[in-house]
Design a protein around this motif. Structure first.
Motif, short mmCIF file in Angstrom:
data_model
loop_
_atom_site.label_atom_id
_atom_site.label_comp_id
_atom_site.label_asym_id
_atom_site.label_seq_id
_atom_site.Cartn_x
_atom_site.Cartn_y
_atom_site.Cartn_z
N ALA A 311 0.67 -1.21 0.02
CA ALA A 311 0.00 0.06 0.05
C ALA A 311 0.80 1.34 0.00
O ALA A 311 0.09 2.27 -0.12
CB ALA A 311 -0.85 -0.11 1.08
N GLY A 312 2.22 0.93 0.14
CA GLY A 312 2.95 2.58 0.20
C GLY A 312 3.50 2.60 1.38
O GLY A 312 4.51 3.46 1.41
N GLY A 313 3.04 2.17 2.49
CA GLY A 313 3.58 2.55 3.70
C GLY A 313 4.18 1.50 4.34
O GLY A 313 5.17 0.63 3.80
N TYR A 314 4.50 1.42 5.74
CA TYR A 314 5.11 0.14 6.52
C TYR A 314 4.38 0.03 7.86
O TYR A 314 3.86 0.92 8.29
CB TYR A 314 6.79 0.72 6.57
N ASP A 353 -0.22 -1.03 10.80
CA ASP A 353 0.13 -2.03 9.98
C ASP A 353 0.65 -1.11 8.75
O ASP A 353 1.40 -1.71 7.95
CB ASP A 353 -0.98 -3.12 9.44
N ASN A 354 -0.04 -0.07 8.52
CA ASN A 354 0.23 0.46 7.16
C ASN A 354 0.49 2.37 7.58
O ASN A 354 -0.43 2.79 7.37
CB ASN A 354 -0.91 0.54 6.15
N GLY A 388 10.72 2.28 -1.70
CA GLY A 388 10.47 2.51 -3.10
C GLY A 388 9.71 3.68 -3.29
O GLY A 388 9.65 4.57 -2.51
N GLY A 389 9.30 4.02 -4.39
CA GLY A 389 8.46 5.33 -4.77
C GLY A 389 9.48 6.40 -5.36
O GLY A 389 10.37 5.99 -5.78
#
Length: 512
Positions: A311-314, A353-354, A388-389
């Motif tokens: 989803a782009g987070g961590y 989680d995100n 990433g990104g």
């Protein structure tokens, strides 16, 4: 018819023997009496010379000041006569006077004892116990001070004598409990009145009041926190035994009173006389909290970075300790002070989680507090993972934008702002003044070491400005990623900062 017996020659032998035996018995009785008398005299002399104590019935007065003096003597005797003894001199080095013997004392059970010498007194002190200890003395008695005799008529004069010596009085020992913490409220008897003391600040004010003469008694029992355990004290003797614990063990801490407070794992705020005693108890600079026990506190805030997700987070795990919470839940805000979520305190540690990737500067921070209108908050910074990104340079050339809520957001550089969806047309003038951390450190402010700093994915303990700057990358943020709280001194005074934002705000106020 009467029979007559004629005494033959030599028949008087038995009578002579009886006479001799009688004389012998009388002589032996005299000898035994003399021997008994000698034994009693020798026993009396032995009692006065070696045992130095003769029990008797005399009116004594309970004395807290006496217990203070006796404890100083006991401590000095332990130093000078124990296994680590450095001198064999009598145990009077801590005082500026000597008792003039004989003196009559009383035990806590009312039994009196007359002591003939200092050695006899020290022998009694070494054999005391919580159930049997000296608690009173017969006034008046004499002391030798400065080469002259002085009569001590009452408790107030004995307290004044202690103060003249520069030795801590009972009240001062009560105020400066270096390795344990009093559990409040406690009650004190002063001038015939019972006074309730609710916290350390009130105790300090009580002892510093104009006209205070130091003659105080504690209403026992009281409780103290020692080595994270609650201990009940039933007497002044118990209190001084606890004081003596501060002189035992491997730690050799100064007796200067520079109080620090820590928040224990069970949410209790414990005060130590100085940082050395706190460290001896296993606490670090990161455990420090303000000493106001009524204040809401969030401390030891930690953030643990997990794996990146599609989803782009961590994943990010949050944990902290707290005291006097105003709510059963807390709110997490990101670096733009936008709410991430609300979570129950009982659920700590909490894993998000995100957690959203705010930028690619290599660092991020969040703030937790107890909800709307809460004045209790803490912030923490951490090194962000590369998920990433956008790939942006790490230089720190901040740009600012205004989000949809009207909040000004600062990005470390224009690339990170554009990665978040903003364009150069959205850039506004940053309202926060910039500062140079390297130039200000050691000139405008000084950090109290040791502190902990996050760098390269791990936490490092540093002890000087030079060490700290080794873990500082000016391209990734305005200042090193410290673990809070930290104590910092500016020209206007010393501050304990619970977050990086609070530290930055003070730098912008105080530093040119």
């Amino acid at each position: 018819m009467k029979k007559s017996f004629k005494k033959k020659e030599g028949d008087d032998t038995l009578g002579c023997l009886n006479k001799k035996n009688a004389i012998k018995k009388i002589a032996m009785g005299k000898i035994k009496f003399l021997l008994l008398t000698m034994v009693l005299l020798v026993g009396a002399l032995y009692s006065c010379s070696d045992d130095n104590a003769i029990k008797g019935e005399t009116a004594t007065e309970q004395s807290v000041a006496l217990r203070t003096v006796l404890n100083k003597l006991k401590l000095e005797h332990t130093v000078t006569h124990g296994k680590n003894a450095t001198t064999a001199n009598p145990a009077t080095a801590m005082l500026c006077f000597d008792f003039v013997f004989p003196m009559t004392f009383s035990y806590n059970n009312g039994t009196t004892v007359t002591v003939a010498s200092l050695d006899g007194l020290l022998s009694i002190l070494q054999n005391e116990s919580p159930n049997m200890f000296l608690a009173g003395v017969v006034f008046p008695f004499e002391v030798q001070s400065g080469g002259a005799l002085q009569t001590i008529n009452n408790e107030q004069e004995l307290t004044a004598l202690i103060m003249q010596c520069g030795v801590p009085t009972f009240v001062e020992d009560l105020q400066h409990t270096f390795c344990f913490d009093l559990v409040y409220p406690i009650q004190l008897t002063y001038n015939g009145q019972v006074v309730t003391i609710n916290n350390q600040s009130e105790l300090m004010q009580f002892g510093d009041a104009p006209g205070f003469n130091g003659v105080v008694e504690v209403v026992f029992p009281i409780s103290v926190i020692y080595q994270n355990q609650t201990v009940v004290l039933n007497s002044t003797y118990d209190f001084y035994q606890m004081v003596n614990n501060c002189n035992e063990g491997t730690c050799n801490c100064p007796q200067n009173y520079e109080p620090v407070c820590v928040l224990t794992a069970n949410g209790t705020i414990v005060e130590f006389g100085n940082m050395c005693f706190a460290q001896c108890a296993g606490y670090t600079q990161n455990d420090l909290v303000p000493c106001n026990s009524n204040q809401c506190i969030i401390s030891n805030l930690t953030t643990t970075v997990g794996a990146c997700n599609p989803a782009g987070g961590y994943a990010l795990t949050i944990n902290f300790t707290y005291a006097n919470a105003s709510s059963d839940h807390f709110v997490v805000y990101n670096s733009a002070y936008e709410p991430i979520g609300t979570y129950l305190l009982s659920a700590l540690p909490v894993t998000i989680d995100n957690y959203p990737m705010m930028n690619n500067s290599g660092a991020d921070f969040l703030t937790v507090d107890f909800g709307v209108n809460s004045s209790c908050s803490s912030s923490q910074q951490w090194a962000t993972p590369n998920c990433g990104g956008c790939v942006c340079p790490t230089d720190y050339n901040p740009v600012c934008v205004v989000d949809s809520q009207g909040q000004t957001i600062t990005f470390s550089n224009a690339c990170n702002a554009q990665c978040a969806g903003y364009t150069p047309n959205d850039f506004v003038t940053c309202t926060n003044a910039s500062f140079n951390f390297v130039q200000s450190l050691g000139s405008c402010f000084n950090i109290t070491y040791p502190v902990q700093v996050q760098y390269g994915g791990s936490v490092h303990t540093v002890n000087s400005d030079g060490e700290l700057l080794q873990y500082y990358n000016p391209n990734s943020g305005p200042m090193p990623i410290l673990n809070y709280p930290v104590v910092v001194s500016f020209a206007g005074g010393s501050y304990t900062f619970m977050s990086q934002q609070a530290f930055m705000n003070q730098i912008q106020i105080s530093c040119p």
